[in-house]
Design an enzyme around this catalytic site. Structure first.
Site, PDB file in Angstrom:
ATOM      1  N   CYS A 136       0.803  -1.228   0.000  1.00  0.00           N
ATOM      2  CA  CYS A 136       0.000   0.000   0.000  1.00  0.00           C
ATOM      3  C   CYS A 136       0.836   1.279   0.000  1.00  0.00           C
ATOM      4  O   CYS A 136       0.623   2.167  -0.802  1.00  0.00           O
ATOM      5  CB  CYS A 136      -0.936   0.012   1.205  1.00  0.00           C
ATOM      6  SG  CYS A 136      -2.043  -1.409   1.252  1.00  0.00           S
ATOM      7  N   HIS A 137       1.804   1.366   0.912  1.00  0.00           N
ATOM      8  CA  HIS A 137       2.554   2.616   1.055  1.00  0.00           C
ATOM      9  C   HIS A 137       4.059   2.421   1.046  1.00  0.00           C
ATOM     10  O   HIS A 137       4.803   3.343   1.348  1.00  0.00           O
ATOM     11  CB  HIS A 137       2.117   3.344   2.334  1.00  0.00           C
ATOM     12  CG  HIS A 137       0.659   3.655   2.339  1.00  0.00           C
ATOM     13  ND1 HIS A 137      -0.259   2.860   2.981  1.00  0.00           N
ATOM     14  CD2 HIS A 137      -0.038   4.641   1.732  1.00  0.00           C
ATOM     15  CE1 HIS A 137      -1.468   3.360   2.790  1.00  0.00           C
ATOM     16  NE2 HIS A 137      -1.371   4.429   2.039  1.00  0.00           N
ATOM     17  N   GLY A 138       4.521   1.219   0.742  1.00  0.00           N
ATOM     18  CA  GLY A 138       5.937   1.003   0.512  1.00  0.00           C
ATOM     19  C   GLY A 138       6.807   0.723   1.714  1.00  0.00           C
ATOM     20  O   GLY A 138       8.026   0.751   1.598  1.00  0.00           O
TER      21      GLY A 138
END
Length: 193
Positions: A140-142
């Site tokens: 999702c956000h790394g």
């Protein structure tokens, strides 16, 4: 004006859909043991470098059999210097997992598979010829985690992946939900899940 109303309705709808999911991750409220709080897992078929996923308290739990290369990567200075909490000083695990491998025994890793950023489930990159250490990545956000669940400094996740209470019943069986080395540990006491 119409675009503001549409954006506002979209945000409200997203929040309404996200709330049940995020609330389902809030299993840390219950500190009393129930029937699903102790699970025994047979890991006899788990080969080096592989992971299996089980469910404990409604959460995905990653169980991995680490290779010698995976274990060596956990002690590499160039990697540990890039970690936010390499020595597990922030309470995200029982006392018997406060070590360089964040587990009861180095070869078997057990982590709650919930990213500490926004509750996504990180994916496991198995060791490969190009990267023999393996890792976890949050799609999702790394956020990036090593195979011990330690988060890298440049990731949005603020904490290492949680380690549940674990007891090795034998070389081939793991009990999740009870820590022989830290019997008073409660998953409700960790910083974040």
């Amino acid at each position: 004006m119409l675009s503001t109303v549409i954006v506002g309705a979209g945000c409200a709808g997203a929040c309404a859909l996200a709330y049940p999911f995020l609330d389902s991750l809030n299993g840390t409220k219950n500190t009393e043991l129930g029937e699903d709080d102790l699970i025994d897992v047979d890991i006899s078929t788990l080969r080096p470098g592989q992971q299996l996923v089980v469910t404990w308290r409604g959460w995905p739990v990653f169980i991995q059999r680490r290779t010698p290369e995976m274990l060596a990567s956990l002690r590499m200075v160039d990697i540990t210097q890039r970690l936010r909490d390499p020595d597990s000083k922030i309470l995200q695990q029982p006392r018997d997992a406060v070590n360089w491998h964040r587990s009861v025994v180095p070869e078997i890793g057990v982590l709650i598979g919930i990213c500490t950023h926004l509750g996504c489930v990180p994916s496991y990159a198995t060791p490969s010829p190009n990267d023999r250490s393996g890792k976890y990545s949050c799609p999702c956000h790394g956020s990036q985690f090593d195979v011990a669940g330690r988060v890298f400094k440049d990731a949005p996740a603020p904490y290492n992946l949680p380690v549940p209470p674990v007891t090795m019943l034998s070389a081939t069986h793991v009990r999740i939900g009870q820590s022989k080395g830290d019997p008073d540990f409660s998953i409700a006491s960790i910083q974040q899940i």
